[in-house]
Design a protein around this motif. Sequence first.
Motif, PDB file in Angstrom:
ATOM      1  N   GLY A  97       0.897  -1.144  -0.028  1.00  0.00           N
ATOM      2  CA  GLY A  97      -0.005   0.095   0.034  1.00  0.00           C
ATOM      3  C   GLY A  97       0.656   1.154   0.067  1.00  0.00           C
ATOM      4  N   VAL A  98       0.526   2.366  -0.868  1.00  0.00           N
ATOM      5  CA  VAL A  98       0.983   3.582  -0.694  1.00  0.00           C
ATOM      6  C   VAL A  98       0.361   4.334  -0.061  1.00  0.00           C
ATOM      7  N   VAL A  99       0.850   5.097   1.026  1.00  0.00           N
ATOM      8  CA  VAL A  99      -0.031   5.862   1.961  1.00  0.00           C
ATOM      9  C   VAL A  99       0.430   7.509   1.463  1.00  0.00           C
ATOM     10  N   ILE A 100      -0.650   8.306   0.761  1.00  0.00           N
ATOM     11  CA  ILE A 100      -0.451   9.539   0.466  1.00  0.00           C
ATOM     12  C   ILE A 100      -0.133  10.499   1.476  1.00  0.00           C
ATOM     13  N   GLY A 101       0.642  11.316   1.178  1.00  0.00           N
ATOM     14  CA  GLY A 101       1.099  12.348   2.265  1.00  0.00           C
ATOM     15  C   GLY A 101       0.595  13.637   2.149  1.00  0.00           C
ATOM     16  N   LYS A 102       0.649  13.956   0.846  1.00  0.00           N
ATOM     17  CA  LYS A 102       0.252  15.336   0.405  1.00  0.00           C
ATOM     18  C   LYS A 102      -1.099  15.394  -0.458  1.00  0.00           C
ATOM     19  N   HIS A 103      -1.668  16.574  -0.737  1.00  0.00           N
ATOM     20  CA  HIS A 103      -2.655  16.641  -1.429  1.00  0.00           C
ATOM     21  C   HIS A 103      -2.293  16.533  -3.026  1.00  0.00           C
ATOM     22  N   GLY A 104      -2.920  16.008  -3.879  1.00  0.00           N
ATOM     23  CA  GLY A 104      -2.535  15.720  -5.340  1.00  0.00           C
ATOM     24  C   GLY A 104      -3.697  15.814  -6.214  1.00  0.00           C
ATOM     25  N   ARG A 105      -3.582  16.636  -7.236  1.00  0.00           N
ATOM     26  CA  ARG A 105      -4.477  16.687  -8.495  1.00  0.00           C
ATOM     27  C   ARG A 105      -3.758  16.799  -9.582  1.00  0.00           C
ATOM     28  N   LYS A 106      -3.840  16.180 -10.520  1.00  0.00           N
ATOM     29  CA  LYS A 106      -3.086  16.137 -11.707  1.00  0.00           C
ATOM     30  C   LYS A 106      -1.646  16.125 -11.771  1.00  0.00           C
ATOM     31  N   VAL A 107      -1.300  15.171 -10.837  1.00  0.00           N
ATOM     32  CA  VAL A 107       0.393  15.148 -10.278  1.00  0.00           C
ATOM     33  C   VAL A 107       0.847  14.299 -11.609  1.00  0.00           C
ATOM     34  N   ASP A 132       7.660  -6.544 -10.657  1.00  0.00           N
ATOM     35  CA  ASP A 132       6.741  -7.134 -11.674  1.00  0.00           C
ATOM     36  C   ASP A 132       5.652  -6.563 -11.685  1.00  0.00           C
ATOM     37  N   LEU A 133       5.694  -5.230 -11.315  1.00  0.00           N
ATOM     38  CA  LEU A 133       4.205  -4.455 -11.404  1.00  0.00           C
ATOM     39  C   LEU A 133       4.143  -3.978 -12.843  1.00  0.00           C
ATOM     40  N   VAL A 134       2.904  -4.056 -13.268  1.00  0.00           N
ATOM     41  CA  VAL A 134       2.701  -3.699 -15.077  1.00  0.00           C
ATOM     42  C   VAL A 134       2.632  -1.982 -14.832  1.00  0.00           C
ATOM     43  N   PHE A 135       2.175  -1.381 -13.921  1.00  0.00           N
ATOM     44  CA  PHE A 135       1.824  -0.032 -13.810  1.00  0.00           C
ATOM     45  C   PHE A 135       2.736   0.391 -12.379  1.00  0.00           C
ATOM     46  N   ASN A 136       3.665   1.234 -12.672  1.00  0.00           N
ATOM     47  CA  ASN A 136       4.532   1.757 -11.453  1.00  0.00           C
ATOM     48  C   ASN A 136       3.713   2.846 -10.614  1.00  0.00           C
ATOM     49  N   ILE A 137       4.446   2.966  -9.405  1.00  0.00           N
ATOM     50  CA  ILE A 137       3.658   3.815  -8.606  1.00  0.00           C
ATOM     51  C   ILE A 137       3.539   5.416  -8.906  1.00  0.00           C
ATOM     52  N   PRO A 138       4.545   5.933  -9.654  1.00  0.00           N
ATOM     53  CA  PRO A 138       4.227   7.362 -10.160  1.00  0.00           C
ATOM     54  C   PRO A 138       3.209   7.286 -11.277  1.00  0.00           C
ATOM     55  N   PHE A 139       3.434   6.160 -12.060  1.00  0.00           N
ATOM     56  CA  PHE A 139       2.256   6.250 -13.147  1.00  0.00           C
ATOM     57  C   PHE A 139       0.973   6.059 -12.616  1.00  0.00           C
ATOM     58  N   LEU A 140       0.727   5.085 -11.574  1.00  0.00           N
ATOM     59  CA  LEU A 140      -0.570   5.005 -10.800  1.00  0.00           C
ATOM     60  C   LEU A 140      -1.097   6.359 -10.263  1.00  0.00           C
ATOM     61  N   ILE A 141      -0.202   7.064  -9.529  1.00  0.00           N
ATOM     62  CA  ILE A 141      -0.486   8.641  -8.911  1.00  0.00           C
ATOM     63  C   ILE A 141      -0.853   9.313  -9.783  1.00  0.00           C
ATOM     64  N   SER A 142       0.013   9.422 -10.896  1.00  0.00           N
ATOM     65  CA  SER A 142      -0.153  10.489 -12.105  1.00  0.00           C
ATOM     66  C   SER A 142      -1.456  10.020 -12.496  1.00  0.00           C
ATOM     67  N   TYR A 143      -1.929   8.898 -12.823  1.00  0.00           N
ATOM     68  CA  TYR A 143      -3.262   8.686 -13.810  1.00  0.00           C
ATOM     69  C   TYR A 143      -4.463   8.722 -12.848  1.00  0.00           C
ATOM     70  N   ILE A 144      -4.586   8.272 -11.563  1.00  0.00           N
ATOM     71  CA  ILE A 144      -5.407   8.252 -10.690  1.00  0.00           C
ATOM     72  C   ILE A 144      -5.577   9.729 -10.206  1.00  0.00           C
ATOM     73  N   GLU A 169      -5.216  12.404 -12.062  1.00  0.00           N
ATOM     74  CA  GLU A 169      -5.840  13.043 -13.200  1.00  0.00           C
ATOM     75  C   GLU A 169      -7.221  13.321 -13.135  1.00  0.00           C
ATOM     76  N   TYR A 170      -8.039  12.243 -12.442  1.00  0.00           N
ATOM     77  CA  TYR A 170      -9.488  12.229 -12.254  1.00  0.00           C
ATOM     78  C   TYR A 170     -10.065  12.267 -11.071  1.00  0.00           C
ATOM     79  N   ILE A 171      -9.119  11.792  -9.870  1.00  0.00           N
ATOM     80  CA  ILE A 171      -9.572  11.928  -8.560  1.00  0.00           C
ATOM     81  C   ILE A 171      -8.487  12.517  -7.669  1.00  0.00           C
TER      82      ILE A 171
END
Length: 212
Positions: free
Chosen positions: A65-75, A154-166, A168-170
Amino acid sequence: MENFVQHGTKCIGVAANYRSLLKVLNRSTPDVPDFFMKPPSSYITEGQKIIIPKGFSVNEEIELGVVIGKHGRKVSECKAMDIVGGYCLALDMTATCRLGLARQTGGSWTLGKGFDTACPVSKFIPKSQIPDPHNVELWCTVNGVEKQRGNTDDLVFNIPFLISYISEYITLEPNDVIITGSPPGMGPVTKGDVIAGGITGGESMKFDVDAE
Ligand SMILES: O=C([O-])CC(=O)C(=O)O
Ligand SMILES: [Mg+2]
């Protein structure tokens, strides 16, 4: 963030995000990640039991699990790690009876992923303890027998990609958790089982399974 569970924020799960799992499932690599949400009411911490709802069949899935530490919108991907506050271990408890039905009918994953106790988590792991989150070996045993072992390389989508993608919308908010997907080997658990999971050489956790 040390008390991320008490803050009652959202948990976003990534579906089928290990190459080795896709191989077992005989599925091709998706172009974009697929997400679901677990409500804050599904979190439990060590000392609390996983309770299988009446009539449900439930699998365990060990995840980082990645615990978010700061507000992030379109990161952007290059700024994504700046909003990570730390990590945790999570068991993405999954009601296969409900998920199977949802897949067949195109229905929602809400009950399959979000029932009470469906998100057991470890204590907060400071960012400094995981210098490379893309080289973390996870393991999971049920009653002492190893069921899952995988590495986040072995992750298909790495953590920076997931944060950026999510984001974008949430909007991501402090104490939100992204559970990054499960390696293969998950299977059904029943009342009386003990599930343990951890990071090789690092944090671990243990949960008893009960049933309604
Ligand atoms: O349960 C599923 O089908 C997908 C999932 O959460 C995972 O792969 O981690
Ligand atoms: Mg999962």
